[in-house]
Design a protein around this motif. Structure first.
Motif, mmCIF file in Angstrom:
data_model
loop_
_atom_site.group_PDB
_atom_site.id
_atom_site.type_symbol
_atom_site.label_atom_id
_atom_site.label_comp_id
_atom_site.label_asym_id
_atom_site.label_seq_id
_atom_site.Cartn_x
_atom_site.Cartn_y
_atom_site.Cartn_z
ATOM 1 N N LEU A 173 0.818 -1.216 0.000
ATOM 2 C CA LEU A 173 0.000 0.000 0.000
ATOM 3 C C LEU A 173 0.850 1.264 0.000
ATOM 4 N N GLY A 174 2.013 1.208 0.668
ATOM 5 C CA GLY A 174 2.851 2.390 0.777
ATOM 6 C C GLY A 174 2.227 3.425 1.707
ATOM 7 N N LEU A 175 2.839 4.597 1.756
ATOM 8 C CA LEU A 175 2.383 5.672 2.641
ATOM 9 C C LEU A 175 2.003 6.897 1.813
ATOM 10 N N ARG A 180 0.356 7.994 6.115
ATOM 11 C CA ARG A 180 -0.584 6.951 6.492
ATOM 12 C C ARG A 180 -0.640 5.899 5.393
ATOM 13 N N LEU A 181 -0.926 4.657 5.777
ATOM 14 C CA LEU A 181 -1.084 3.606 4.776
ATOM 15 C C LEU A 181 -2.193 3.993 3.808
ATOM 16 N N ARG A 182 -1.951 3.788 2.528
ATOM 17 C CA ARG A 182 -2.976 4.084 1.537
ATOM 18 C C ARG A 182 -4.178 3.160 1.736
ATOM 19 N N ASP A 183 -5.318 3.660 1.367
ATOM 20 C CA ASP A 183 -6.570 2.910 1.452
ATOM 21 C C ASP A 183 -7.023 2.602 0.032
ATOM 22 N N SER A 184 -7.306 1.345 -0.223
ATOM 23 C CA SER A 184 -7.708 0.951 -1.580
ATOM 24 C C SER A 184 -9.012 1.613 -2.025
ATOM 25 N N SER A 185 -9.803 2.113 -1.070
ATOM 26 C CA SER A 185 -11.058 2.777 -1.443
ATOM 27 C C SER A 185 -10.842 4.213 -1.893
ATOM 28 N N THR A 186 -9.679 4.781 -1.557
ATOM 29 C CA THR A 186 -9.427 6.178 -1.920
ATOM 30 C C THR A 186 -8.200 6.337 -2.816
ATOM 31 N N SER A 187 -7.424 5.269 -3.002
ATOM 32 C CA SER A 187 -6.214 5.345 -3.835
ATOM 33 C C SER A 187 -6.326 4.364 -4.985
#
Length: 407
Positions: A173-175, A180-187
């Motif tokens: 996910l990366g930062l 913050r850890l990326r969120d698959s719903s927003t990235s």
């Protein structure tokens, strides 16, 4: 001092009658080590049936000479069980003394085919015996240390699972810009050879992102050894993200100068080729100018941070691809060509730096437990040598004793 032969007798197990309707587990080495039952047996009058807790020894096979505390079951044909007067000889004390003897016994097995314990070596073993109270006191100390070791091992296993999960998220996910850890719903993410990665990461290979990938000394390195001179790192010195310098070799100064291609620079990443291929660490400034033996040396270019490369290599992703690209038949190894072709995702350097910082925080708790475990094992080894040889008297450990331990 007494010989083991004057203390114990033993009886060897018989081939058990195994089957789906057996009542008792067969005490095989695998079951004794792991608790996983391989076979069940219906005991007969010829079998050696144990209640659990007895001292037993693997008599035949590749690991002959290994001592165990028995579980309840039927002794296998490759094992022997000891009998002795437990009022005179404390079972725990004798077990620890035999475990201390184990490496020597294993190293002196007999037989040209299937190795087996050398009876004469076994029974000639000299055992230091104090009185029953002294034996019990010494064993009690070792039991407490063993308990601490088992607790630490359990915590370490739990921490390893936590670490693996956190590192998986960090490296997939990366930062984001807020750390913050990326969120698959927003990235957004895209497919790559290593799975889904953030859309702005660049899929690449280690070779494409390094200015140089080469190998350390590989041809008869012993010819360069010397008592004094620069350090030459080996596989055993490279741990997951750091170096263990407790057992290093040194090479002659002139050899180190001549073998300049494998001389290390601060910021290089060294990777193990054999043993545990892929295990990596970043060369620190204190090791600038050292050399290395049979290790892959990677010199990251401007788009790749050394810490990120080491983190990737030590992760489940890196290990998976290393495993898939090993060569060799007799012994698996990881070579320079495979290292160059290894896939790696490339975030921008700012994000790489942030990931490395977060990665170090994730591994710190695990590393502290690992260090504690190493210290406890060293403590146990030292105590076994001191308390089981009479080198340090156990009188101070007895109830109502005011005597001090001798230095």
């Amino acid at each position: 001092m007494k010989t083991l032969g004057s203390i114990v007798t033993y009886k060897k197990g018989k081939p058990p009658k195994t089957g789906p309707h057996g009542r008792l587990p067969v005490l095989s080495p695998h079951y004794l080590r792991t608790g996983q039952i391989e076979d069940m047996a219906e005991p007969t009058s010829k079998d050696v049936v144990l209640k659990g807790g007895e001292l037993i020894l693997l008599w035949d096979g590749s690991n002959a000479g290994e001592f165990f505390r028995a579980r309840a079951g039927v002794l296998s044909s490759t094992m022997v069980a000891f009998e002795f007067d437990e009022e005179v000889t404390n079972p725990d004390y004798l077990y620890y003394d035999l475990k201390r003897f184990e490496p020597e016994l294993k190293g002196r097995t007999a037989g040209s085919g299937i190795p087996h314990v050398d009876k004469e070596v076994l029974l000639a073993r000299r055992v230091f015996e104090g009185g029953p109270d002294e034996q019990k006191a010494a064993a009690k100390v070792l039991i407490k240390v063993d308990h601490a070791i088992k607790q630490t091992e359990a915590l370490l296993a739990k921490q390893q699972r936590i670490k693996a999960g956190l590192m998986h998220d960090l490296l997939t996910l990366g930062l984001d810009s807020h750390d913050r850890l990326r969120d698959s719903s927003t990235s957004q993410f895209k497919p790559s050879r290593v799975g889904e990665i953030p859309i702005d990461w660049n899929p690449s290979t280690v070779g494409a992102e390094c200015d140089e990938v080469c190998v350390g000394i590989v041809i008869r390195p012993t010819q360069y050894y010397a008592e004094q001179g620069p350090i030459a790192l080996r596989s055993l010195n490279v741990q997951g993200g750091f170096f263990d310098l407790s057992n290093v070799v040194r090479i002659r100064h002139e050899a180190n100068e001549r073998l300049s291609k494998s001389r290390l620079r601060a910021g290089d990443v060294v990777t193990v080729r054999t043993g545990e291929p892929g295990t990596s660490a970043v060369v620190v400034p204190e090791l600038e100018g050292a050399n290395c033996i049979d290790l892959v040396i990677s010199r990251p270019g401007r788009r790749l941070r050394a810490g990120f490369l080491a983190l990737w290599m030590n992760s489940a992703f890196g290990k998976k691809h290393v495993f898939q690209n090993q060569g060799g038949l007799a012994q698996q190894h990881f070579n320079v060509g495979a290292m160059k072709l290894l896939p790696i995702p490339i975030p921008d350097v700012t994000e790489q730096d942030a990931i490395v910082v977060r990665g170090k925080a994730i591994t710190s708790a695990h590393d502290e437990l690992q260090e504690t475990l190493v210290k406890l094992r060293r403590l146990k080894s030292g105590l076994m040598h001191d308390l089981l040889t009479g080198r340090v008297p156990v009188t101070p450990l007895l109830p109502n004793s005011t005597t001090l331990v001798s230095p």
